[in-house]
Design a protein around this motif. Structure first.
Motif, PDB file in Angstrom:
ATOM      1  N   TRP B 351       0.834  -1.201   0.000  1.00 46.01           N
ATOM      2  CA  TRP B 351       0.000   0.000   0.000  1.00 46.01           C
ATOM      3  C   TRP B 351       0.873   1.257   0.000  1.00 46.01           C
ATOM      4  O   TRP B 351       0.657   2.190  -0.757  1.00 46.01           O
ATOM      5  N   PHE B 352       1.868   1.224   0.871  1.00 48.89           N
ATOM      6  CA  PHE B 352       2.728   2.379   1.101  1.00 48.89           C
ATOM      7  C   PHE B 352       3.449   2.818  -0.180  1.00 48.89           C
ATOM      8  O   PHE B 352       3.452   3.993  -0.544  1.00 48.89           O
ATOM      9  N   GLN B 355       0.826   4.053  -2.748  1.00 56.62           N
ATOM     10  CA  GLN B 355       0.191   5.298  -2.347  1.00 56.62           C
ATOM     11  C   GLN B 355       1.146   6.474  -2.572  1.00 56.62           C
ATOM     12  O   GLN B 355       0.742   7.533  -3.031  1.00 56.62           O
ATOM     13  N   ASN B 356       2.423   6.254  -2.268  1.00 57.65           N
ATOM     14  CA  ASN B 356       3.422   7.297  -2.503  1.00 57.65           C
ATOM     15  C   ASN B 356       3.503   7.662  -3.978  1.00 57.65           C
ATOM     16  O   ASN B 356       3.580   8.827  -4.337  1.00 57.65           O
ATOM     17  N   GLN B 358       1.119   7.176  -6.181  1.00 58.66           N
ATOM     18  CA  GLN B 358      -0.137   7.818  -6.577  1.00 58.66           C
ATOM     19  C   GLN B 358      -0.140   9.295  -6.194  1.00 58.66           C
ATOM     20  O   GLN B 358      -0.527  10.153  -6.973  1.00 58.66           O
ATOM     21  N   MET B 359       0.345   9.578  -4.982  1.00 61.07           N
ATOM     22  CA  MET B 359       0.373  10.974  -4.548  1.00 61.07           C
ATOM     23  C   MET B 359       1.354  11.784  -5.366  1.00 61.07           C
ATOM     24  O   MET B 359       1.092  12.928  -5.705  1.00 61.07           O
ATOM     25  N   LYS B 367      -7.161   3.502  -8.344  1.00 60.01           N
ATOM     26  CA  LYS B 367      -7.434   3.314  -6.929  1.00 60.01           C
ATOM     27  C   LYS B 367      -6.390   2.368  -6.331  1.00 60.01           C
ATOM     28  O   LYS B 367      -6.135   1.297  -6.874  1.00 60.01           O
TER      29      LYS B 367
END
Lengths: 144, 452
Positions: B351-352, B355-356, B358-359, B367
């Protein structure tokens, strides 16, 4: 004398408690109370973020001259958590417990890691940097 | 003065580094289970048979050290605020050398090949010393030395001691020197491996993750400060006492009595951990905690078995006794805990990293799955149950090998196959999402950063 580290770490514990209560209620299918607790958790967390972003971080940056340093990283993690809380809000709105619990597991890991970094590194640094102003800064944050 | 790099999130190594360690562990688990399925009761004759020694090292090096090393490379930036230097090169080389070294070591145990043995020792020596140096540099640079950092330092030193004793024993130098009491020295080797490396690392990591995962109170501060250093010094004294016994200066009862105190330290740790977990604020069912509970339960079980073996010669000299102790320690405590940890580390890292990215891309169309979408609770729970069955049948197999050894192999195989599947599913989800994010990056032509 209260330190920034102590005060802010206590606030973390308060958020943790609300988080755990909300998660447990939702896991049990109690959406009425679960929603309420989730809102409380979200508000308390937002308040904590604004104390940091509004007072603590700018003061730290001013005193150290570091705008791109650790505070920048903490802000980024705040926005990660804001996104997760927004998704959790969506799960609460749809009463989707599986989704909520997947998100809350993720939120917990991010939050605890983040808290660990703040409590072990950033807050002690701010106590050091603010020194005599620490108490006044705490007062200022409580006004928020 | 202020080390801002300490707080950086980007210092995490690329996900492929820890993942290669994590995916290798169930492969060794499957190999060990295969051995149990094929050789069954023969593995439960005595701890000294070459086959049993091979199996033991598949578990200790192939599963336990594999996950522990991978997790340390990953977690040091977060736990200690200090990244491992050259982590990609160090991680790749260590993984390769420890994996091949373990395979060769097992081969050498089974075949008696001297060349195989030499290659195994060379690779394990090289891989673990490289790991030791890299991790020690990181640990040396730590600015705020917490109890966790102290415990990890001592654990990593213990790993080195375990390795050096292993090299000494494996090289056969002692035999050519006419040194007779190999058995006691083997106990020192495994003492440092189990109590020093596994035990102290477990203690140090617990200080951070037990309060973090279940939202429990902190460990008492005096325990946190004193326990790991006291146990490490206790191990040094124990080693000196065993050497005294080997050279005939002390009665064999002396190191045994001393060991009793050491074990009490670990029992205190386990009891405190369970008590903290009972006070946890986060009360929803959690697979990692169930694995940990099992592990913590087996700490006092091991201590009781040990006490029984030392009070009653009838138990102590029975070959089943050592095997029961070994299964309780390695599967009951060791594999339980690392297996449970994987269910937090792997989904979180997946996830980490995504997510990084994606940001970084400000991408709202792709998603990122949440942690439980990488590994579902249901899949993890099923694997936990299979693991419990494997553990139970392996314990029974130490007493009735002819009845339970094959069964233990069957359950351990199923448990590791499912663990591997769960980890692979997480990896595939990661790659799928990563690909979607990269495609997005391509479509908006944002220059892409670190691809892993």
């Amino acid at each position: 004398m209260t330190t920034i580290t102590e005060t802010m770490a206590n606030d973390h514990r308060h958020c943790d408690a609300l988080f755990a209560e909300a998660e447990e209620l939702i896991a049990q299918g109690d959406w009425a109370q679960g929603r309420e607790k989730f809102e409380a958790f979200r508000n308390t967390t937002e308040n904590h973020f604004s104390m940091e972003e509004g007072v603590l971080f700018p003061g730290f940056e001013q005193r150290t001259g570091q705008a791109a340093g650790p505070t920048q990283m903490m802000r980024m993690e705040h926005s990660q958590m804001r996104q997760l809380m927004a998704d959790m809000e969506g799960a609460v709105a749809h009463e989707d417990d599986e989704r909520y619990l997947g998100l809350s597991e993720t939120m917990m890991m991010v939050m605890q890691q983040h808290n660990m970094k703040e409590e072990q590194m950033l807050y002690p640094m701010t106590d050091q940097v603010f020194a005599a102003d620490a108490e006044a800064t705490l007062q200022e944050m409580k006004m928020l | 003065m202020l080390n801002t790099a300490n707080l950086s999130l980007d210092q995490a190594p690329p996900i492929s580094i820890p993942f290669r360690f994590f995916l290798t562990a169930p492969l060794f688990g499957l190999a060990a289970a295969g051995m149990l399925l094929i050789n069954g009761p023969d593995l439960f004759l005595t701890r000294w048979s070459p086959m049993t020694l091979g199996l033991t090292h598949m578990l200790t090096l192939g599963m336990l050290a594999m996950v522990m090393c991978g997790a340390l490379l990953q977690m040091l930036p977060v736990l200690a605020g200090s990244p491992v230097p050259k982590v990609v090169a160090v991680g790749s080389i260590c993984h390769l050398m420890i994996t091949l070294g373990t395979v060769m070591l097992v081969f050498a145990f089974l075949s008696g090949s001297a060349i195989g043995d030499a290659v195994a020792l060379g690779m394990l020596g090289g891989g673990i010393i490289l790991f030791f140096v890299a991790v020690m540099i990181a640990l040396w640079r730590v600015k705020s030395v917490s109890a966790t950092v102290v415990a990890i330092r001592l654990a990593v030193v213990s790993l080195l001691i375990t390795l050096l004793l292993g090299l000494l024993l494996g090289s056969g130098i002692l035999g050519t020197m006419g040194f007779g009491d190999i058995a006691s020295l083997v106990d020192v080797h495994l003492g440092w491996g189990i109590f020093g490396w596994i035990g102290l690392l477990l203690i140090g990591i617990s200080y951070q993750v037990v309060p973090m995962f279940q939202v429990t109170p902190e460990y008492p501060s005096r325990l946190r400060r004193l326990l790991a250093p006291a146990l490490f010094i206790g191990m040094l004294i124990w080693t000196a006492l065993v050497l005294g016994e080997i050279f005939g200066a002390l009665n064999e009862i002396v190191p045994r009595i001393w060991m009793f105190f050491l074990l009490s330290g670990f029992v205190i740790y386990a009891v405190v951990t369970v008590r903290l977990q009972l006070q946890r604020k986060r009360r929803i069912p959690d697979i990692t905690m169930m694995f940990w509970r099992t592990g913590m339960l087996f700490v006092p079980v091991c201590a009781l078995v040990w006490v029984a073996g030392n009070l009653s010669p009838g138990i102590g000299y029975n070959p089943h006794y050592n095997l029961l102790l070994g299964v309780s320690l390695l599967l009951g405590v060791g594999v339980s805990v690392i297996n449970g940890m994987l269910y937090k580390i792997v989904p979180f890292l997946s996830w980490f990293h995504l997510q990084n990215r994606q940001m970084g891309l400000m991408c709202m169309t792709v998603k990122v799955p949440n942690m439980k979408e990488f590994i579902s609770d249901k899949a993890a729970r099923l694997q936990f149950r299979l693991f419990l069955l494997a553990l139970l049948s392996a314990l029974l197999a130490t007493l009735r090998p002819d009845w339970f050894a094959h069964l233990a192999g069957l359950f351990f195989f199923a448990s590791n196959a499912l663990l591997l599947k769960n980890l692979l599913v997480a990896m595939l989800r990661y790659r799928e999402t990563n690909r979607a994010l990269l495609a997005y990056a391509e479509s908006v032509r944002v220059p892409d950063g670190d691809v892993d």
